[in-house]
Design a protein around this motif. Structure first.
Motif, PDB file in Angstrom:
ATOM      1  N   GLU A 403      22.901  24.964   9.822  1.00 13.67           N
ATOM      2  CA  GLU A 403      23.327  23.802   9.035  1.00 13.67           C
ATOM      3  C   GLU A 403      23.735  22.644   9.938  1.00 13.67           C
ATOM      4  N   GLY A 406      20.497  21.469  12.139  1.00 15.88           N
ATOM      5  CA  GLY A 406      19.297  21.043  11.422  1.00 15.88           C
ATOM      6  C   GLY A 406      18.108  21.944  11.677  1.00 15.88           C
ATOM      7  N   GLY A 426      15.841  17.006  11.004  1.00 17.08           N
ATOM      8  CA  GLY A 426      16.966  17.921  10.832  1.00 17.08           C
ATOM      9  C   GLY A 426      17.318  18.250   9.401  1.00 17.08           C
ATOM     10  N   GLN A 427      16.471  17.892   8.442  1.00 21.38           N
ATOM     11  CA  GLN A 427      16.831  18.123   7.037  1.00 21.38           C
ATOM     12  C   GLN A 427      16.020  19.253   6.412  1.00 21.38           C
ATOM     13  N   HIS A 428      15.875  20.330   7.163  1.00 20.88           N
ATOM     14  CA  HIS A 428      15.266  21.565   6.623  1.00 20.88           C
ATOM     15  C   HIS A 428      13.898  21.323   5.976  1.00 20.88           C
TER      16      HIS A 428
END
Length: 508
Positions: A403, A406, A426-428
């Motif tokens: 988390e 990222g 970094g936002q999955h």
């Protein structure tokens, strides 16, 4: 109690300790309870109606850990009328009625051989307002006949046997799990197919000693045949197994691993000690040269194989020279990781009464030296993979820092843990990944950029991303639920020919 409260289903939590066998048994416990009408409580729920402890007896502090947790629950139960506490697993099999004597607020104690009795025992204890203790001395029904609530959408455990015929002097498992009982190959393959039909991509075959599989029906090559048969199951992308025993490891298994495309080139092979004298005292019926010979053959057939192991430090009578021999074998074997343990006495095992019990400070010093040696080697082996492309089965819960960083995490085909960037700032993977959002159960190819002793990082854009049915199930919040696979125990002699249906601790 209001009518609404009275009609609400009872909630449950299962708390698991120990090996993969216990993890899989807990899936069965969950499946049984849900079949009986219970509903799984949220992890944050401090007041479930039923708490089940699935215990382990391998480590020295197992007893203290259980009774400490039971003590914490006592006031919770006092504030929650109708709450029930059940204790199962290996420690329950060992301690039996002693658990209720020490913790009289426990409602049910059940053993390793009668998991299927739990819902009835809970009902009986509630009706009689008294503790129910039921421990069987041998297997009642094979556990895979029980319904199972699987924890993962993409990977599943499949038991091929339970129990163990070995007599290692440090191990209490055979006395708690019983003699080896093997499932028929067709029943195992039916369960694997059922999991694949639910979207599972990876299966791990489980047994206390998987490569003695077939002992009950007289086929010493049964395990290699089983691996090859798994290769014929369409949609099954990865096959693993744990754990083999070096004394039973045969060349046909190496060939099956090398020649069956979906069998992963990863092998967990417990060493325990590199000293022949200690192996003899442990009643491990192989010696260091035999062990290293297996490793050599595996690497000749599969140069990319990642080999992991278990090692015990401080076994009674272990000398400095014995320990140095263990370090020598570790350096020669070049393990990709090792589970290391300080020897601890287990009442009821021959080793507990042996002469030469070592002082704690001696064991601790050797343990720290072993850890340093192992990490030096695993780091060097991992560094060889920097710049290499790896296939990652995306997992959940593998990366504690995901988390914050990222990244997402998963396992390469050789079992190594990989933390990878999603290519989405970094936002999955919400944008920028080759096929949209990356989900647990999807497959990613990526390039290793950094190596640590226990993991790899891949911080560049993923090279590819394949969405899978397992990923679809994860996104929809569906976990596979397999009914009991009706099987029975094998008989001696050749099994009847029938068409296949279309539907530890483990480390010894």
């Amino acid at each position: 109690m209001t009518t609404a409260a009275a009609s609400s289903p009872r909630t449950y939590q299962v708390r698991t300790y120990g090996c993969q066998m216990n993890v899989h048994d807990s899936e069965r416990i969950s499946g049984l309870l849900e079949q009986a009408g219970y509903v799984r409580a949220a992890e944050a729920d401090d007041n479930p109606d039923v708490v089940v402890f699935n215990t382990c007896a391998v480590r020295e502090n197992a007893d203290n850990r259980l009774y400490g947790n039971l003590g914490h629950l006592r006031p919770v139960k006092a504030r929650h009328p109708g709450m029930q506490i059940a204790v199962g697993g290996c420690l329950a099999q060992k301690d039996r009625g002693e658990i209720v004597r020490k913790a009289p607020w426990v409602d049910v104690v059940f053993g390793t051989h009668n998991i299927g009795s739990l819902p009835v025992l809970l009902d009986r204890a509630r009706h009689n307002a008294a503790a129910e203790v039921e421990i069987l001395e041998s297997l009642d029904v094979f556990p895979s006949t029980l319904p199972t609530r699987r924890e993962s959408t993409y990977a599943g455990w499949v038991s091929i046997s339970v129990g163990c015929n070995n007599t290692c002097t440090f191990c209490i498992v055979p006395s708690l799990r019983g003699k080896e009982k093997d499932r028929r190959p067709g029943d195992i393959l039916s369960e694997v197919r059922a999991l694949v039909d639910e979207g599972v991509l990876e299966v791990t075959l489980l047994g206390q000693n998987v490569n003695s599989y077939g002992v009950e029906f007289g086929d010493r090559h049964a395990f290699g045949k089983l691996l090859r048969a798994c290769g014929d199951i369409e949609g099954l992308e990865r096959v693993r197994f744990t754990s083999p025993h070096p004394k039973d490891f045969t060349d046909d298994v190496i060939a099956a691993m090398a020649e069956t495309p979906n069998v992963c080139h990863s092998l967990h092979m417990p060493l325990q000690s590199g000293s022949d004298d200690v192996l003899r005292a442990m009643r491990r019926s192989y010696r260091a040269d035999r062990y290293l010979g297996i490793i050599e053959k595996v690497r000749a057939a599969m140069p990319d194989a990642a080999i992991t192991t278990d090692i015990i430090v401080g076994f009674p009578g272990e000398t400095d020279a014995d320990f140095e021999r263990t370090l020598d074998v570790v350096r020669e074997a070049r393990f990709s990781s090792a589970f290391t343990f300080q020897y601890s006495k287990r009442p009821g095992t021959p080793a507990a009464t042996m002469d030469g019990q070592l002082p704690k400070q001696v064991v601790q010093e050797r343990y720290e030296r072993l850890i340093a040696c192992v990490e030096e080697i695993t780091w060097a082996e991992n560094k060889k993979l920097v710049g290499e492309t790896v296939e990652v089965l995306v997992a959940v819960g593998e990366g504690r820092k995901d988390e914050r960083t990222g990244r997402m995490s998963g396992r390469a085909r050789d079992g190594r843990l990989v933390h990878f960037a999603t290519g989405a700032n970094g936002q999955h993977g919400e944008a920028g990944s080759p096929a949209g959002r990356i989900r647990p159960g999807d497959i990613v190819h990526t390039t290793v950029t950094y190596a640590a002793p226990h993991h790899l990082n891949a911080d560049g854009e993923p090279l590819s991303h394949r969405r899978t049915r397992a990923g679809d199930a994860a996104e929809a919040g569906r976990a596979p639920r397999t009914p009991g696979v009706l099987l029975g125990l094998p008989t001696i002699g050749a099994p009847a020919t029938t068409p296949a249906p279309t539907t530890g601790c483990a480390a010894h």
